[in-house]
Design a protein around this motif. Structure first.
Motif, PDB file in Angstrom:
ATOM      1  N   UNK A   9      24.692 -56.409 -19.237  1.00 47.81           N
ATOM      2  CA  UNK A   9      25.215 -56.643 -20.602  1.00 47.81           C
ATOM      3  C   UNK A   9      24.385 -57.638 -21.410  1.00 47.81           C
ATOM      4  N   UNK A  10      23.557 -58.442 -20.744  1.00 51.13           N
ATOM      5  CA  UNK A  10      22.714 -59.371 -21.497  1.00 51.13           C
ATOM      6  C   UNK A  10      21.836 -58.590 -22.471  1.00 51.13           C
ATOM      7  N   UNK A  11      21.785 -59.021 -23.710  1.00 50.72           N
ATOM      8  CA  UNK A  11      20.922 -58.351 -24.689  1.00 50.72           C
ATOM      9  C   UNK A  11      20.066 -59.394 -25.391  1.00 50.72           C
ATOM     10  N   UNK A  12      18.927 -58.974 -25.901  1.00 47.56           N
ATOM     11  CA  UNK A  12      18.138 -59.831 -26.771  1.00 47.56           C
ATOM     12  C   UNK A  12      18.805 -59.823 -28.132  1.00 47.56           C
ATOM     13  N   UNK A  13      19.223 -60.992 -28.580  1.00 51.72           N
ATOM     14  CA  UNK A  13      19.926 -61.110 -29.855  1.00 51.72           C
ATOM     15  C   UNK A  13      19.009 -61.810 -30.851  1.00 51.72           C
ATOM     16  N   UNK A  14      18.970 -61.303 -32.080  1.00 53.29           N
ATOM     17  CA  UNK A  14      18.069 -61.856 -33.084  1.00 53.29           C
ATOM     18  C   UNK A  14      18.809 -62.298 -34.339  1.00 53.29           C
ATOM     19  N   UNK A  15      20.118 -62.517 -34.206  1.00 51.58           N
ATOM     20  CA  UNK A  15      20.917 -63.063 -35.324  1.00 51.58           C
ATOM     21  C   UNK A  15      22.021 -63.909 -34.700  1.00 51.58           C
ATOM     22  N   UNK A  16      22.013 -65.192 -35.045  1.00 45.05           N
ATOM     23  CA  UNK A  16      22.941 -66.131 -34.406  1.00 45.05           C
ATOM     24  C   UNK A  16      23.862 -66.772 -35.439  1.00 45.05           C
ATOM     25  N   UNK A  17      25.052 -67.184 -34.966  1.00 42.22           N
ATOM     26  CA  UNK A  17      25.957 -67.954 -35.828  1.00 42.22           C
ATOM     27  C   UNK A  17      25.411 -69.387 -35.931  1.00 42.22           C
ATOM     28  N   UNK A  18      25.691 -70.064 -37.043  1.00 41.20           N
ATOM     29  CA  UNK A  18      25.160 -71.429 -37.182  1.00 41.20           C
ATOM     30  C   UNK A  18      25.814 -72.442 -36.233  1.00 41.20           C
ATOM     31  N   UNK A  65       2.755 -67.346 -35.890  1.00 38.66           N
ATOM     32  CA  UNK A  65       2.343 -66.331 -34.908  1.00 38.66           C
ATOM     33  C   UNK A  65       2.460 -64.927 -35.480  1.00 38.66           C
ATOM     34  N   UNK A  66       3.489 -64.692 -36.281  1.00 39.05           N
ATOM     35  CA  UNK A  66       3.788 -63.320 -36.692  1.00 39.05           C
ATOM     36  C   UNK A  66       2.682 -62.744 -37.583  1.00 39.05           C
ATOM     37  N   UNK A  67       1.991 -63.624 -38.306  1.00 39.75           N
ATOM     38  CA  UNK A  67       0.895 -63.144 -39.164  1.00 39.75           C
ATOM     39  C   UNK A  67      -0.238 -62.622 -38.274  1.00 39.75           C
ATOM     40  N   UNK A  68      -0.474 -63.303 -37.158  1.00 35.94           N
ATOM     41  CA  UNK A  68      -1.546 -62.891 -36.237  1.00 35.94           C
ATOM     42  C   UNK A  68      -1.124 -61.679 -35.411  1.00 35.94           C
ATOM     43  N   UNK A  69       0.170 -61.637 -35.113  1.00 38.85           N
ATOM     44  CA  UNK A  69       0.740 -60.551 -34.319  1.00 38.85           C
ATOM     45  C   UNK A  69       0.807 -59.240 -35.106  1.00 38.85           C
ATOM     46  N   UNK A  70       0.654 -59.357 -36.432  1.00 38.63           N
ATOM     47  CA  UNK A  70       0.919 -58.217 -37.302  1.00 38.63           C
ATOM     48  C   UNK A  70       0.058 -56.988 -37.008  1.00 38.63           C
ATOM     49  N   UNK A  71      -1.166 -57.191 -36.558  1.00 35.10           N
ATOM     50  CA  UNK A  71      -2.048 -56.045 -36.246  1.00 35.10           C
ATOM     51  C   UNK A  71      -1.362 -55.161 -35.207  1.00 35.10           C
ATOM     52  N   UNK A  72      -0.814 -55.811 -34.180  1.00 35.60           N
ATOM     53  CA  UNK A  72      -0.134 -55.075 -33.108  1.00 35.60           C
ATOM     54  C   UNK A  72       1.170 -54.448 -33.618  1.00 35.60           C
ATOM     55  N   UNK A  73       1.869 -55.191 -34.480  1.00 35.28           N
ATOM     56  CA  UNK A  73       3.132 -54.667 -35.025  1.00 35.28           C
ATOM     57  C   UNK A  73       2.869 -53.390 -35.827  1.00 35.28           C
ATOM     58  N   UNK A  74       1.753 -53.370 -36.561  1.00 33.48           N
ATOM     59  CA  UNK A  74       1.402 -52.178 -37.348  1.00 33.48           C
ATOM     60  C   UNK A  74       1.171 -50.968 -36.444  1.00 33.48           C
ATOM     61  N   UNK A  75       0.576 -51.230 -35.271  1.00 37.03           N
ATOM     62  CA  UNK A  75       0.320 -50.137 -34.321  1.00 37.03           C
ATOM     63  C   UNK A  75       1.627 -49.593 -33.743  1.00 37.03           C
ATOM     64  N   UNK A  83       9.123 -55.434 -41.060  1.00 38.57           N
ATOM     65  CA  UNK A  83       9.758 -56.406 -41.954  1.00 38.57           C
ATOM     66  C   UNK A  83      10.872 -57.159 -41.244  1.00 38.57           C
ATOM     67  N   UNK A  84      11.598 -56.422 -40.395  1.00 40.24           N
ATOM     68  CA  UNK A  84      12.688 -57.045 -39.633  1.00 40.24           C
ATOM     69  C   UNK A  84      12.114 -58.138 -38.723  1.00 40.24           C
ATOM     70  N   UNK A  85      11.019 -57.815 -38.052  1.00 36.76           N
ATOM     71  CA  UNK A  85      10.411 -58.785 -37.114  1.00 36.76           C
ATOM     72  C   UNK A  85       9.896 -60.004 -37.882  1.00 36.76           C
ATOM     73  N   UNK A  86       9.264 -59.751 -39.046  1.00 42.12           N
ATOM     74  CA  UNK A  86       8.791 -60.870 -39.875  1.00 42.12           C
ATOM     75  C   UNK A  86       9.972 -61.765 -40.278  1.00 42.12           C
ATOM     76  N   UNK A  87      11.076 -61.121 -40.660  1.00 39.08           N
ATOM     77  CA  UNK A  87      12.271 -61.868 -41.076  1.00 39.08           C
ATOM     78  C   UNK A  87      12.837 -62.680 -39.921  1.00 39.08           C
ATOM     79  N   UNK A  88      12.808 -62.084 -38.740  1.00 39.35           N
ATOM     80  CA  UNK A  88      13.344 -62.779 -37.565  1.00 39.35           C
ATOM     81  C   UNK A  88      12.522 -64.029 -37.238  1.00 39.35           C
ATOM     82  N   UNK A  89      11.194 -63.887 -37.293  1.00 40.08           N
ATOM     83  CA  UNK A  89      10.324 -65.030 -36.979  1.00 40.08           C
ATOM     84  C   UNK A  89      10.537 -66.178 -37.966  1.00 40.08           C
TER      85      UNK A  89
END
Ligand SMILES: Cc1cc2nc3c(=O)[nH]c(=O)nc-3n(C[C@H](O)[C@H](O)[C@H](O)COP(=O)(O)O)c2cc1C
Length: 188
Positions: A9-18, A65-75, A83-89
């Motif tokens: 049941x463990x999941x990677x969560x990318x939106x948290x309560x404050x 990091x996400x700006x450098x990671x973007x080449x891979x994200x595009x692939x 856009x979601x990943x950029x927003x998360x970072x």
């Protein structure tokens, strides 16, 4: 909670309560995580817990990091996902606490692998224990692109970055990704 339930049941969560994670709870989870196995019992890990201003400052460094990671994200992903990943970072999903897990450097490759694997075992413990306690996590290595900046920011030497783990109360309930294959070979 049964261990198998936590594992599935463990999941990677990318939106948290404050809502902040109680200090005593996080401390207990971190200390229990240390009961991971390690290569030659070296226990080669080092953990930082970043909260408040320290968390916000870290998120700024991590976001580079996400700006450098973007080449891979595009692939790998379409624009919506990118856009979601950029927003998360940008704010690590609003996680109130961020754990940074480091692995002791060993000059020999074979031992360095064991160092990373030992810290990975600790990180999995951490993710499962957090889940059991009603918290969520997202184990991340995207920040490896700015590893040097992160180590300098934390004023650490002698360690490599193993993972960044935002942690907090979940504000989303992502579905479980199906298993892609069962590549298990039995030989007897
Ligand atoms: C070693 C490792 C590195 C990961 N790095 C990232 C990352 O940089 N960013 C991210 O959003 N998720 C990251 N993840 C989370 C994975 O995307 C996630 O585990 C996978 O999609 C399966 O989803 P689940 O954890 O909910 O089962 C990472 C997971 C692992 C184990």
């Amino acid at each position: 909670m049964e261990l198998i339930q936590a594992i599935k049941e463990r999941r990677s969560v990318r939106k948290f309560k404050p809502q902040p994670v109680p200090h005593a709870l996080l401390e207990r989870i971190l200390k229990d995580s240390l009961w991971a196995p390690s290569g030659m019992n070296t226990q080669p890990w080092k953990l930082f817990v970043l909260e408040g201003k320290a968390r916000d400052e870290f998120v700024e460094v991590s976001n580079r990091a996400v700006k450098l990671l973007d080449v891979r994200l595009r692939e790998l992903f379409n624009d919506k996902m990118r856009n979601y990943i950029h927003g998360y970072f940008k704010n690590l999903g609003g996680a109130p606490s961020v754990v940074v897990a480091l692995s002791a450097i060993h000059p020999q490759d074979t031992y360095m692998v064991a160092s990373y694997e030992s810290t990975a075992a600790l990180i999995q413990n951490l993710c499962l224990l957090a889940h059991e306690a009603g918290l969520s996590t997202c184990w991340m290595t995207g920040q490896i692109w700015v590893e040097r900046e992160i180590l300098d920011h934390l004023a650490v030497s002698g360690y490599r970055l193993a993972g960044v783990i935002p942690i907090g109360y979940p504000d989303q309930n992502p579905p479980a990704p199906p298993r892609k294959h069962e590549d298990i070979t039995w030989l007897s």
